[in-house]
Scaffold this active site. Structure first.
Site, PDB file in Angstrom:
ATOM      1  CE1 TYR A   6       0.732   0.435   5.026  1.00 48.28           C
ATOM      2  CE2 TYR A   6      -0.223  -1.749   4.410  1.00 48.28           C
ATOM      3  CZ  TYR A   6       1.130  -0.839   5.090  1.00 48.28           C
ATOM      4  OH  TYR A   6       1.829  -0.694   6.353  1.00 48.28           O
ATOM      5  CG  ASP A  42       4.432  -3.765  20.171  1.00 43.06           C
ATOM      6  OD1 ASP A  42       4.046  -4.195  20.269  1.00 43.06           O
ATOM      7  OD2 ASP A  42       6.268  -3.773  18.999  1.00 43.06           O
TER       8      ASP A  42
END
Length: 397
Positions: A208, A286
């Site tokens: 993309y 994370d």
């Protein structure tokens, strides 16, 4: 308040907490706040939060609004599923779907937070609880006291290790070749402003545009039995990558051939934690829920964490902080655990070999144009409410 880590999750948390009236400092181990060159997808569940933080307009200036999200078959390029994005998804969820360069997003977030409140070159080695809050400890032997410590220091989090002990992350068996290609190099492929996932046996490819359409972000995921190198990223071999996609559709091969200098990343994750903190110490992003990239939600879930954390701490006194942080984890843990599971499951679904299971997957995709219930649950998540204007509950440190 002390936020350890100056990446997307850390900066979003610092900005959300600051906007809620808290005095926040960010401690980053690198010599500058920056990000590696790669693209990310920001779904409406993230862009709604970013809008509330006052940075969405600036992000849109450097982002791309894709028109459609599509899955295609590896060998003939057949369309398996297509979901309208653009105006359709913004009308449904009240916020846009964006493609953005990670470095651009970090730059916008950093620009919205006072530079003098960011300390670089400060490598955290842990955090300890104190009767009046917590303390961040650094590699140079120094420490900083704070009423709240937020570990946003990634999958190798020193803050998490100081709370729950050091445990190695698990290699998932996937490696990703990633890179950015100038748009003019793929101009003849007719890619358009789409998010495309090409699915094949033992591999998939995502591409993309980012950087206002100037660059094509490419991620090629393959299976590998082991990862013995210490670095998570190595220079990838273009010839090795091209060989892996022999026989794939010409458009896929054209994208792969345009990727001259890929980086090879090992994909690691961890099992969901049963809890995210203790006392005045907590985690975001994370550090507590590393995401495989197969649901495009790593950054989005970290941004959601930031909003929820600020909401839970709004109005909290010093005595209230442990309970507020426990409530934050209670709110977030079920959702992030489910998203982690969705991401892992997609890794298996994306790589099915040709055969009955793959045919069944493709039939389900073909019948499910539009938004599935899982996607509706994911993108429609409400932004946690907090009192962003009042300072009565603001706390120092």
């Amino acid at each position: 308040m002390a936020v350890v880590g100056g990446g997307i999750g850390g900066l979003a948390a610092a900005l959300a907490l600051s906007r809620a009236g808290h005095d926040v400092r960010v401690f980053e181990q690198a010599r500058a706040v920056s990000e590696v060159g790669a693209g990310i997808q920001l779904a409406p569940n993230a862009t709604r939060v970013l809008r509330d933080l006052g940075v969405l307009a600036e992000i849109e200036r450097v982002a791309v609004r894709p028109e459609v999200f599509e899955f295609r078959r590896w060998d003939d390029g057949r369309l398996l599923s297509s979901t309208p994005l653009g105006a359709a998804i913004e009308q449904t969820y009240g916020a846009p779907y964006l493609h953005v360069h990670r470095a651009d997003l970090v730059r916008v977030l950093a620009g919205a937070f006072p530079a003098e409140r960011v300390a670089v070159g400060r490598r955290c080695v842990g955090a300890v609880r104190r009767p009046d809050g917590a303390e961040v400890r650094f590699a140079d032997g120094s420490g900083t006291a704070a009423d709240v410590v937020v570990g946003a220091d990634g999958i190798h989090s020193a803050v998490r290790a100081s709370l729950f002990g050091a445990r190695a992350a698990r290699f998932t068996g996937y490696v990703a070749y990633r890179g950015l290609v100038p748009a003019q190099r793929v101009a003849g492929l007719g890619l358009g402003r789409r998010s495309t996932v090409d699915l094949g046996p033992g591999a998939h490819l995502v591409h993309y545009f980012v950087a206002a359409g100037r660059l094509l972000n490419v991620v090629c995921v393959l299976e590998e039995s082991s990862w013995t190198r210490e670095a998570w990223t190595d220079p990838g071999d273009p010839a090795e990558l091209r060989a892996a996609f022999t026989g794939w559709h010409p458009t896929v091969r054209g994208v792969v051939e345009a990727l001259d200098h890929p980086l090879k990343w090992a994909l690691f994750d961890r099992e969901p934690l049963p809890e995210w903190g203790a006392g005045a110490v907590t985690l975001v992003g994370d550090a507590c829920h590393p995401m495989l990239p197969y649901a495009a939600q790593g950054a989005g879930q970290a941004v959601e964490d930031a909003a929820a954390l600020a909401a839970c701490l709004t109005g909290a006194s010093a005595a209230d902080v442990p309970a507020a942080l426990a409530r934050y984890a209670e709110l977030r843990l079920p959702r992030t655990t489910r998203v982690q599971g969705m991401s892992r499951d997609n890794g298996t679904r994306f790589h099915l070999p040709d055969g009955p299971d793959q045919l069944a997957r493709d039939e389900v995709m073909a019948a499910a144009f539009g938004l599935s219930p899982d996607i509706d649950w994911l993108y429609g998540h409400p932004v946690p409410a907090s009192s962003s204007g009042g300072r009565e509950g603001a706390r120092r440190g």
